[in-house]
Scaffold this motif. Structure first.
Motif, PDB file in Angstrom:
ATOM      1  N   UNK A 119       1.223  17.135  -1.461  1.00 57.92           N
ATOM      2  CA  UNK A 119       0.290  16.298  -0.716  1.00 57.92           C
ATOM      3  C   UNK A 119       0.218  16.629   0.756  1.00 57.92           C
ATOM      4  N   UNK A 163      -1.389  -0.955  -2.558  1.00 60.47           N
ATOM      5  CA  UNK A 163      -2.694  -1.248  -3.157  1.00 60.47           C
ATOM      6  C   UNK A 163      -2.578  -1.856  -4.548  1.00 60.47           C
ATOM      7  N   UNK A 164      -1.458  -1.642  -5.187  1.00 64.62           N
ATOM      8  CA  UNK A 164      -1.363  -2.027  -6.604  1.00 64.62           C
ATOM      9  C   UNK A 164      -0.370  -3.143  -6.888  1.00 64.62           C
ATOM     10  N   UNK A 205       0.603  18.819  -7.032  1.00 62.78           N
ATOM     11  CA  UNK A 205       1.226  17.564  -6.601  1.00 62.78           C
ATOM     12  C   UNK A 205       1.733  17.646  -5.160  1.00 62.78           C
ATOM     13  N   UNK A 240       4.868   5.970   8.322  1.00 66.20           N
ATOM     14  CA  UNK A 240       5.071   6.289   6.903  1.00 66.20           C
ATOM     15  C   UNK A 240       4.654   5.146   5.981  1.00 66.20           C
ATOM     16  N   UNK A 259      -5.558   5.289 -12.873  1.00 62.82           N
ATOM     17  CA  UNK A 259      -4.611   4.734 -11.897  1.00 62.82           C
ATOM     18  C   UNK A 259      -4.710   3.210 -11.832  1.00 62.82           C
ATOM     19  N   UNK A 299       3.367   6.096  -0.639  1.00 56.65           N
ATOM     20  CA  UNK A 299       2.699   7.316  -0.136  1.00 56.65           C
ATOM     21  C   UNK A 299       2.215   8.171  -1.305  1.00 56.65           C
ATOM     22  N   UNK A 300       3.102   8.357  -2.276  1.00 55.31           N
ATOM     23  CA  UNK A 300       2.781   9.222  -3.422  1.00 55.31           C
ATOM     24  C   UNK A 300       1.629   8.671  -4.237  1.00 55.31           C
ATOM     25  N   UNK A 301       1.670   7.362  -4.511  1.00 56.88           N
ATOM     26  CA  UNK A 301       0.618   6.771  -5.335  1.00 56.88           C
ATOM     27  C   UNK A 301      -0.716   6.715  -4.585  1.00 56.88           C
ATOM     28  N   UNK A 302      -0.663   6.435  -3.308  1.00 57.87           N
ATOM     29  CA  UNK A 302      -1.907   6.434  -2.528  1.00 57.87           C
ATOM     30  C   UNK A 302      -2.595   7.785  -2.582  1.00 57.87           C
ATOM     31  N   UNK A 303      -1.782   8.836  -2.561  1.00 56.36           N
ATOM     32  CA  UNK A 303      -2.388  10.163  -2.572  1.00 56.36           C
ATOM     33  C   UNK A 303      -3.064  10.446  -3.915  1.00 56.36           C
ATOM     34  N   UNK A 332      -4.723   8.172  -5.596  1.00 56.90           N
ATOM     35  CA  UNK A 332      -6.001   7.462  -5.479  1.00 56.90           C
ATOM     36  C   UNK A 332      -6.963   8.240  -4.595  1.00 56.90           C
ATOM     37  N   UNK A 333      -6.416   8.769  -3.479  1.00 55.12           N
ATOM     38  CA  UNK A 333      -7.276   9.463  -2.521  1.00 55.12           C
ATOM     39  C   UNK A 333      -7.761  10.778  -3.094  1.00 55.12           C
ATOM     40  N   UNK A 361       1.152  11.140 -11.646  1.00 54.44           N
ATOM     41  CA  UNK A 361      -0.174  11.753 -11.808  1.00 54.44           C
ATOM     42  C   UNK A 361      -0.551  11.938 -13.292  1.00 54.44           C
ATOM     43  N   UNK A 382       2.674  16.196   2.798  1.00 61.09           N
ATOM     44  CA  UNK A 382       3.425  15.177   3.534  1.00 61.09           C
ATOM     45  C   UNK A 382       4.815  15.664   3.925  1.00 61.09           C
ATOM     46  N   UNK A 442       2.468   2.676   4.121  1.00 62.42           N
ATOM     47  CA  UNK A 442       1.067   2.519   3.715  1.00 62.42           C
ATOM     48  C   UNK A 442       0.944   1.245   2.867  1.00 62.42           C
ATOM     49  N   UNK A 443      -0.277   0.784   2.717  1.00 57.57           N
ATOM     50  CA  UNK A 443      -0.502  -0.479   2.004  1.00 57.57           C
ATOM     51  C   UNK A 443      -0.110  -0.358   0.534  1.00 57.57           C
ATOM     52  N   UNK A 468       2.861  -3.168  -6.561  1.00 58.07           N
ATOM     53  CA  UNK A 468       3.693  -2.373  -7.481  1.00 58.07           C
ATOM     54  C   UNK A 468       5.058  -2.945  -7.798  1.00 58.07           C
TER      55      UNK A 468
END
Lengths: 94, 315
Positions: free
Chosen positions: B239, B309-310, B237, B304, A65, A87-91, A93-94, A57, B241, B306-307, B312
């Motif tokens: 989330x 996106x980057x 931080x 659990x 990001x 999961x952490x990085x998506x959050x 962005x969201x 973050x 989850x 997720x796509x 990575x």
């Protein structure tokens, strides 16, 4: 250049380690503007969603990001840990 | 007033014990005289039962609910043996013998105690938020010991991810006076993990942080706590989850996941989810038991994943 993500411990589960890593990574980006920093997770056994967000973050707040992955890439990441990192990085962005 | 703990205090009748003891949460600083806590009849006590018994004693002592309370033990050797075996004896003893000596009570926890033979036992750990170094050391030691015991990274990672997410959840709400305690035991086939505190409680915390929950029924609020993102804390931080991921891990590994907080009891087990009213407990109690024979890894839990996106990860 490679940065060892296990520098402060092999379990990245709390904000104490996360903050140190985050600072180090920003420092490395500043020092190596033209190079991509490889964050090496080969010694990391464990991550929590909280620590992922605590590490990335501050970096995303500094560089955005969308831009941070032109400075860093993640290498040697176990498949289970990839789940937590995404999961952490998506959050963020969201 | 007398509270008699039943012969068997197992996961199936914890609720009755909570109903029997909920009155103490109205006795803060009341110093009520003539109280007897009768544990002499206990013959069988599960790990969660031990933790709740201990938390009952520590809460009533720290909050001066009773003046000169007595514990009727009647040389219950069976109970003594179990409490010694699981590491509760010393910390209970410290509250009974030196209720006002904070240092002695904290010292009773000593360092992280992990006992390994064919089983692994993580003796009760108090989570002290103010001691950051302890937190770091505790987590590193704890997770290294679990990886060392199981000698199987898939198993260890599932167990430690669940513990790590729950710890992170408790650390985020814990204050030193909420008295969060964790204990765990298991073997190659299962692990049983328990947390308890006397903090704000999940329902109150969610009511305070989500305005639309103000008039929602408490049972619905507790049920929602295991949904994705619900327990997130704005501008932090966290989330939301932690409980969600733990619940998914439990579902995929024939688990038993139970959250008790402020008069409600949520149980997820073998595809079923049950919520019911129970005795009031100030704070939260969490019990997770997962089977380990045929472990399902995090990467194989679709909920659990997720796509990326980057893009990575580089090989």
């Amino acid at each position: 250049m490679d940065y060892n993500m296990g520098k402060y411990g092999t379990s990245l589960t709390n904000e104490i380690i996360a903050e140190s890593l985050s600072k180090d990574i920003i420092e490395q980006i500043e020092l190596n503007q033209s190079q991509i920093i490889n964050l090496d997770f080969s010694t990391i056994k464990l991550l929590t969603t909280y620590s992922v967000k605590s590490i990335f973050r501050p970096i995303s707040e500094k560089y955005g990001i969308e831009n941070i992955f032109s400075h860093i890439q993640l290498i040697n990441v176990n498949k289970d840990l990839q789940v937590i990192i995404k999961q952490g990085l998506n959050s963020i962005v969201e | 007033m007398i509270i008699v703990v039943p012969k068997h205090l197992g996961i199936e009748n914890i609720g009755n014990f909570l109903i029997q003891t909920e009155v103490v949460f109205k006795l803060v600083n009341k110093n009520q005289p003539d109280f007897i806590f009768d544990v002499s009849q206990i013959q069988r006590l599960c790990l969660l039962g031990q933790l709740i018994l201990y938390k009952f004693i520590s809460f009533t002592s720290e909050n001066k609910c009773f003046a000169g309370p007595r514990v009727a033990f009647n040389t219950n050797r069976n109970l003594e043996r179990v409490l010694l075996q699981y590491g509760f004896y010393d910390i209970i003893h410290a509250y009974i013998v030196s209720p006002d000596d904070e240092e002695q009570k904290i010292n009773a926890y000593k360092n992280l105690r992990v006992i390994e033979s064919s089983n692994i036992l993580i003796a009760p750990q108090r989570l002290l938020r103010s001691e950051n170094n302890l937190k770091n050391k505790l987590e590193e030691d704890l997770f290294n010991r679990i990886f060392g015991f199981y000698k199987n990274d898939d198993k260890s990672r599932v167990i430690c991810t669940a513990i790590g997410e729950l710890l992170s959840n408790f650390w985020s709400h814990a204050t030193d006076d909420s008295g969060t305690v964790m204990v765990a035991e298991g073997n190659q086939d299962y692990i049983d993990i328990c947390f308890a505190d006397n903090g704000k409680g999940i329902i109150t915390t969610l009511k305070e942080s989500i305005p639309q929950y103000k008039y929602v029924d408490s049972s619905i609020i507790l049920k929602s706590a295991i949904n994705k993102g619900v327990t997130s804390k704005p501008n932090t931080n966290h989330m939301g989850l932690g409980l969600y991921n733990t619940s998914v891990i439990s579902k995929h590994n024939n688990g038993y996941f139970r959250i008790i907080s402020e008069g409600y009891d949520l149980l997820q087990s073998r595809g079923k989810e049950i919520i019911k009213k129970t005795g009031y407990w100030k704070g939260s109690i969490i019990n997770l038991r997962i089977e380990l024979q045929n472990i399902t890894c995090l990467r194989d839990m679709p909920e659990l994943v997720v796509a990326d996106k980057f893009n990575l990860f580089k090989e």
